[in-house]
Motif scaffolding. Sequence first.
Motif, PDB file in Angstrom:
ATOM      1  N   ALA A  19      16.012 -38.156   1.067  1.00 54.68           N
ATOM      2  CA  ALA A  19      15.892 -39.538   0.815  1.00 54.68           C
ATOM      3  C   ALA A  19      14.455 -39.822   0.736  1.00 54.68           C
ATOM      4  O   ALA A  19      13.870 -40.469  -0.229  1.00 54.68           O
ATOM      5  N   PRO A  20      13.681 -39.551   1.663  1.00 50.66           N
ATOM      6  CA  PRO A  20      12.270 -39.753   1.842  1.00 50.66           C
ATOM      7  C   PRO A  20      11.420 -39.223   0.754  1.00 50.66           C
ATOM      8  O   PRO A  20      10.496 -40.186   0.082  1.00 50.66           O
ATOM      9  N   GLU A  21      11.743 -38.148   0.271  1.00 44.89           N
ATOM     10  CA  GLU A  21      10.879 -37.718  -1.080  1.00 44.89           C
ATOM     11  C   GLU A  21      11.321 -38.429  -2.155  1.00 44.89           C
ATOM     12  O   GLU A  21      10.564 -38.601  -2.931  1.00 44.89           O
ATOM     13  N   TYR A  22      12.691 -38.748  -2.586  1.00 45.22           N
ATOM     14  CA  TYR A  22      12.995 -39.435  -3.684  1.00 45.22           C
ATOM     15  C   TYR A  22      12.432 -41.199  -3.368  1.00 45.22           C
ATOM     16  O   TYR A  22      12.066 -41.625  -4.383  1.00 45.22           O
ATOM     17  N   ILE A  23      12.363 -41.524  -2.104  1.00 44.77           N
ATOM     18  CA  ILE A  23      11.677 -42.807  -2.044  1.00 44.77           C
ATOM     19  C   ILE A  23      10.109 -42.677  -2.546  1.00 44.77           C
ATOM     20  O   ILE A  23       9.555 -43.787  -3.092  1.00 44.77           O
ATOM     21  N   ILE A  24       9.280 -42.001  -1.917  1.00 49.00           N
ATOM     22  CA  ILE A  24       7.909 -41.604  -2.399  1.00 49.00           C
ATOM     23  C   ILE A  24       8.046 -41.541  -4.059  1.00 49.00           C
ATOM     24  O   ILE A  24       6.868 -42.103  -4.300  1.00 49.00           O
ATOM     25  N   ILE A  25       8.793 -40.706  -4.837  1.00 50.36           N
ATOM     26  CA  ILE A  25       8.527 -40.418  -6.113  1.00 50.36           C
ATOM     27  C   ILE A  25       8.971 -41.851  -6.809  1.00 50.36           C
ATOM     28  O   ILE A  25       8.200 -42.251  -7.744  1.00 50.36           O
ATOM     29  N   GLU A  26       9.880 -42.627  -6.292  1.00 48.74           N
ATOM     30  CA  GLU A  26      10.319 -43.867  -6.924  1.00 48.74           C
ATOM     31  C   GLU A  26       9.026 -44.928  -6.681  1.00 48.74           C
ATOM     32  O   GLU A  26       8.719 -45.651  -7.620  1.00 48.74           O
ATOM     33  N   GLN A  27       8.499 -44.753  -5.534  1.00 48.18           N
ATOM     34  CA  GLN A  27       7.445 -45.861  -5.353  1.00 48.18           C
ATOM     35  C   GLN A  27       6.028 -45.558  -6.282  1.00 48.18           C
ATOM     36  O   GLN A  27       5.458 -46.396  -6.709  1.00 48.18           O
ATOM     37  N   GLN A  28       5.976 -44.101  -6.488  1.00 48.24           N
ATOM     38  CA  GLN A  28       4.746 -43.896  -7.348  1.00 48.24           C
ATOM     39  C   GLN A  28       5.230 -44.187  -8.822  1.00 48.24           C
ATOM     40  O   GLN A  28       4.313 -44.827  -9.661  1.00 48.24           O
ATOM     41  N   GLY A  29       6.388 -44.431  -9.200  1.00 46.63           N
ATOM     42  CA  GLY A  29       6.928 -44.618 -10.474  1.00 46.63           C
ATOM     43  C   GLY A  29       6.607 -46.228 -10.518  1.00 46.63           C
ATOM     44  O   GLY A  29       6.267 -46.851 -11.523  1.00 46.63           O
ATOM     45  N   ILE A  30       6.928 -47.020  -9.559  1.00 47.84           N
ATOM     46  CA  ILE A  30       6.733 -48.227  -9.594  1.00 47.84           C
ATOM     47  C   ILE A  30       5.298 -48.653  -9.537  1.00 47.84           C
ATOM     48  O   ILE A  30       5.050 -49.565 -10.346  1.00 47.84           O
ATOM     49  N   GLN A  31       4.450 -47.969  -8.940  1.00 50.28           N
ATOM     50  CA  GLN A  31       2.883 -48.079  -9.029  1.00 50.28           C
ATOM     51  C   GLN A  31       2.599 -47.772 -10.484  1.00 50.28           C
ATOM     52  O   GLN A  31       1.609 -48.555 -11.155  1.00 50.28           O
ATOM     53  N   ARG A  32       2.923 -47.042 -11.111  1.00 48.65           N
ATOM     54  CA  ARG A  32       2.677 -46.678 -12.580  1.00 48.65           C
ATOM     55  C   ARG A  32       3.270 -47.803 -13.361  1.00 48.65           C
ATOM     56  O   ARG A  32       2.557 -48.251 -14.266  1.00 48.65           O
ATOM     57  N   LEU A  33       4.297 -48.488 -13.252  1.00 45.94           N
ATOM     58  CA  LEU A  33       4.779 -49.321 -14.064  1.00 45.94           C
ATOM     59  C   LEU A  33       4.014 -50.736 -13.945  1.00 45.94           C
ATOM     60  O   LEU A  33       3.699 -51.336 -14.778  1.00 45.94           O
ATOM     61  N   ARG A  34       3.625 -50.944 -12.679  1.00 49.42           N
ATOM     62  CA  ARG A  34       2.948 -52.087 -12.343  1.00 49.42           C
ATOM     63  C   ARG A  34       1.263 -51.903 -13.065  1.00 49.42           C
ATOM     64  O   ARG A  34       0.899 -53.066 -13.480  1.00 49.42           O
TER      65      ARG A  34
END
Length: 84
Positions: A19-34
């Motif tokens: 889960a922590p790895e997936y959370i980090i990946i998703e946070q990076q994706g959100i940053q790219r979208l922003r």
Amino acid sequence: MTKTLIYVERRIHRILYPAPEYIIIEQQGIQRLRAYYQILGLQIESVQPFFILFSLGVRFWRRQSKHQKISSRSFPLSLLQGRF
């Protein structure tokens, strides 16, 4: 009972361990979208005055064409009444 608890604990560990790895990946994706939306917003702001100017031009053109249609339709009253 102990075996069941150990089994449940292992299953939960197996499910939640990545889960922590997936959370980090998703946070990076959100940053790219922003960042993408921020760039897109700036592009929209830079193009918006052209659309406003275009809209005003279309409104002016429609008003002019309405006035021309009205003036071209106005026949002399004598022609409508049969007097030549």
